[in-house]
Design an enzyme around this catalytic site. Sequence first.
Site, PDB file in Angstrom:
ATOM      1  N   HIS A  61      -2.330   7.548   7.360  1.00 30.39           N
ATOM      2  CA  HIS A  61      -1.328   8.407   6.704  1.00 30.39           C
ATOM      3  C   HIS A  61      -1.966   9.708   6.203  1.00 30.39           C
ATOM      4  O   HIS A  61      -1.365  10.776   6.295  1.00 30.39           O
ATOM      5  CB  HIS A  61      -0.713   7.704   5.486  1.00 30.39           C
ATOM      6  CG  HIS A  61       0.458   6.822   5.783  1.00 30.39           C
ATOM      7  ND1 HIS A  61       1.602   7.268   6.396  1.00 30.39           N
ATOM      8  CD2 HIS A  61       0.682   5.509   5.511  1.00 30.39           C
ATOM      9  CE1 HIS A  61       2.475   6.270   6.499  1.00 30.39           C
ATOM     10  NE2 HIS A  61       1.940   5.173   5.967  1.00 30.39           N
ATOM     11  N   GLY A  87       0.847  -1.190   0.000  1.00 32.66           N
ATOM     12  CA  GLY A  87       0.000   0.000   0.000  1.00 32.66           C
ATOM     13  C   GLY A  87       0.877   1.232   0.000  1.00 32.66           C
ATOM     14  O   GLY A  87       2.050   1.168   0.361  1.00 32.66           O
ATOM     15  N   HIS A 106      -4.368   1.624   7.899  1.00 33.09           N
ATOM     16  CA  HIS A 106      -2.987   2.136   7.927  1.00 33.09           C
ATOM     17  C   HIS A 106      -2.846   3.312   6.942  1.00 33.09           C
ATOM     18  O   HIS A 106      -2.251   4.341   7.272  1.00 33.09           O
ATOM     19  CB  HIS A 106      -2.047   0.972   7.562  1.00 33.09           C
ATOM     20  CG  HIS A 106      -0.597   1.314   7.435  1.00 33.09           C
ATOM     21  ND1 HIS A 106       0.374   0.784   8.273  1.00 33.09           N
ATOM     22  CD2 HIS A 106       0.076   2.101   6.551  1.00 33.09           C
ATOM     23  CE1 HIS A 106       1.564   1.250   7.901  1.00 33.09           C
ATOM     24  NE2 HIS A 106       1.417   2.047   6.863  1.00 33.09           N
ATOM     25  N   GLU A 107      -3.427   3.158   5.746  1.00 36.08           N
ATOM     26  CA  GLU A 107      -3.289   4.199   4.720  1.00 36.08           C
ATOM     27  C   GLU A 107      -4.127   5.444   5.053  1.00 36.08           C
ATOM     28  O   GLU A 107      -3.670   6.573   4.850  1.00 36.08           O
ATOM     29  CB  GLU A 107      -3.681   3.661   3.338  1.00 36.08           C
ATOM     30  CG  GLU A 107      -2.880   2.453   2.841  1.00 36.08           C
ATOM     31  CD  GLU A 107      -1.380   2.591   2.931  1.00 36.08           C
ATOM     32  OE1 GLU A 107      -0.870   3.724   3.025  1.00 36.08           O
ATOM     33  OE2 GLU A 107      -0.701   1.545   2.912  1.00 36.08           O
ATOM     34  N   CYS A 140       5.966  -0.205   7.589  1.00 42.54           N
ATOM     35  CA  CYS A 140       5.647   1.011   6.828  1.00 42.54           C
ATOM     36  C   CYS A 140       6.873   1.400   6.016  1.00 42.54           C
ATOM     37  O   CYS A 140       7.984   1.415   6.552  1.00 42.54           O
ATOM     38  CB  CYS A 140       5.265   2.150   7.784  1.00 42.54           C
ATOM     39  SG  CYS A 140       4.808   3.669   6.929  1.00 42.54           S
ATOM     40  N   LEU A 141       6.662   1.727   4.752  1.00 42.46           N
ATOM     41  CA  LEU A 141       7.784   2.107   3.887  1.00 42.46           C
ATOM     42  C   LEU A 141       8.445   3.396   4.377  1.00 42.46           C
ATOM     43  O   LEU A 141       9.600   3.644   4.044  1.00 42.46           O
ATOM     44  CB  LEU A 141       7.296   2.278   2.441  1.00 42.46           C
ATOM     45  CG  LEU A 141       6.808   0.968   1.774  1.00 42.46           C
ATOM     46  CD1 LEU A 141       6.137   1.278   0.440  1.00 42.46           C
ATOM     47  CD2 LEU A 141       7.956  -0.017   1.589  1.00 42.46           C
TER      48      LEU A 141
HETATM   49  O1  GNR Z   1       4.005  -2.573   2.530  1.00 42.61           O
HETATM   50  C1  GNR Z   1       3.336  -2.416   3.568  1.00 42.61           C
HETATM   51  N1  GNR Z   1       2.987  -3.495   4.286  1.00 42.61           N
HETATM   52  C2  GNR Z   1       2.085  -3.467   5.326  1.00 42.61           C
HETATM   53  C3  GNR Z   1       1.987  -4.574   6.153  1.00 42.61           C
HETATM   54  C4  GNR Z   1       1.085  -4.596   7.189  1.00 42.61           C
HETATM   55  C5  GNR Z   1       0.252  -3.509   7.403  1.00 42.61           C
HETATM   56  C6  GNR Z   1       0.334  -2.391   6.587  1.00 42.61           C
HETATM   57  C7  GNR Z   1       1.236  -2.374   5.562  1.00 42.61           C
HETATM   58  S1  GNR Z   1       1.310  -0.992   4.522  1.00 42.61           S
HETATM   59  C8  GNR Z   1       2.977  -1.055   4.024  1.00 42.61           C
HETATM   60  C9  GNR Z   1       3.276   0.021   3.010  1.00 42.61           C
HETATM   61  C10 GNR Z   1       3.073   1.382   3.616  1.00 42.61           C
HETATM   62  O2  GNR Z   1       3.857   1.927   4.336  1.00 42.61           O
HETATM   63  N2  GNR Z   1       1.934   1.954   3.369  1.00 42.61           N
HETATM   64  O3  GNR Z   1       1.637   3.138   3.923  1.00 42.61           O
HETATM   65 NI    NI Z   2       2.800   3.203   5.790  1.00 39.43          NI
END
Ligand code: GNR
Ligand code: NI
Length: 179
Positions: free
Chosen positions: A141, A46, A137-138, A95-96
Amino acid sequence: MALRDIIILPDKRLRLVSKPVAKIDAATKRLVEDMFETMYAAPGIGLAAIQIGEPQRVVTMDLSKKKEDEKQPQVFINPEIVSKSDEKSVHEEGCLSIPEYYEEVERPAAVKVRYLDLAGKQHEVEATGLLATCIQHEIDHLNGVLFIDHLSKLKREFVIKKYTKQAKQAAKDAKSAAE
Ligand code: GNR
Ligand code: NI
């Protein structure tokens, strides 16, 4: 399409509240293309636009399991949570923008999400499992919230300190390499 840099903790832009997309146009489509290219390259499942420095309420996602499998690209524009289950579930998150840090997070097990697709059509989806985790999660953000905000203060402050130190060291290294 362009591969874009992903911004990393403690970059202050990660705390911005992103603006709704007022009109889905060619620029929105280009942004979405850049987000997919950047997300697949990372790789991640994501991405929120602010992670490439664009404070707009745009999310890309692909929850397909393996590289060999068919891609399942999904776009969520102006996503909103309209209801949440009382039932909670725990999932390990990463999270990236906080590379190589993983921790379990408790969130509502199911959420109903309303969003627009790239054609501007409204959809509503009942998300469970990984989709529920990822879309929450998104959307966090888009509101300047990171998954570490759901952990204890001790864990959160430890993580912020670690990435702040790393950023300072990287700035020093870059400076001495330039001399
Ligand atoms: O790549 C991602 N893996 C992930 C794993 C578990 C819960 C949420 C995520 S999102 C993350 C990519 C990211 O930072 N998205 O904002
Ligand atoms: Ni993230």
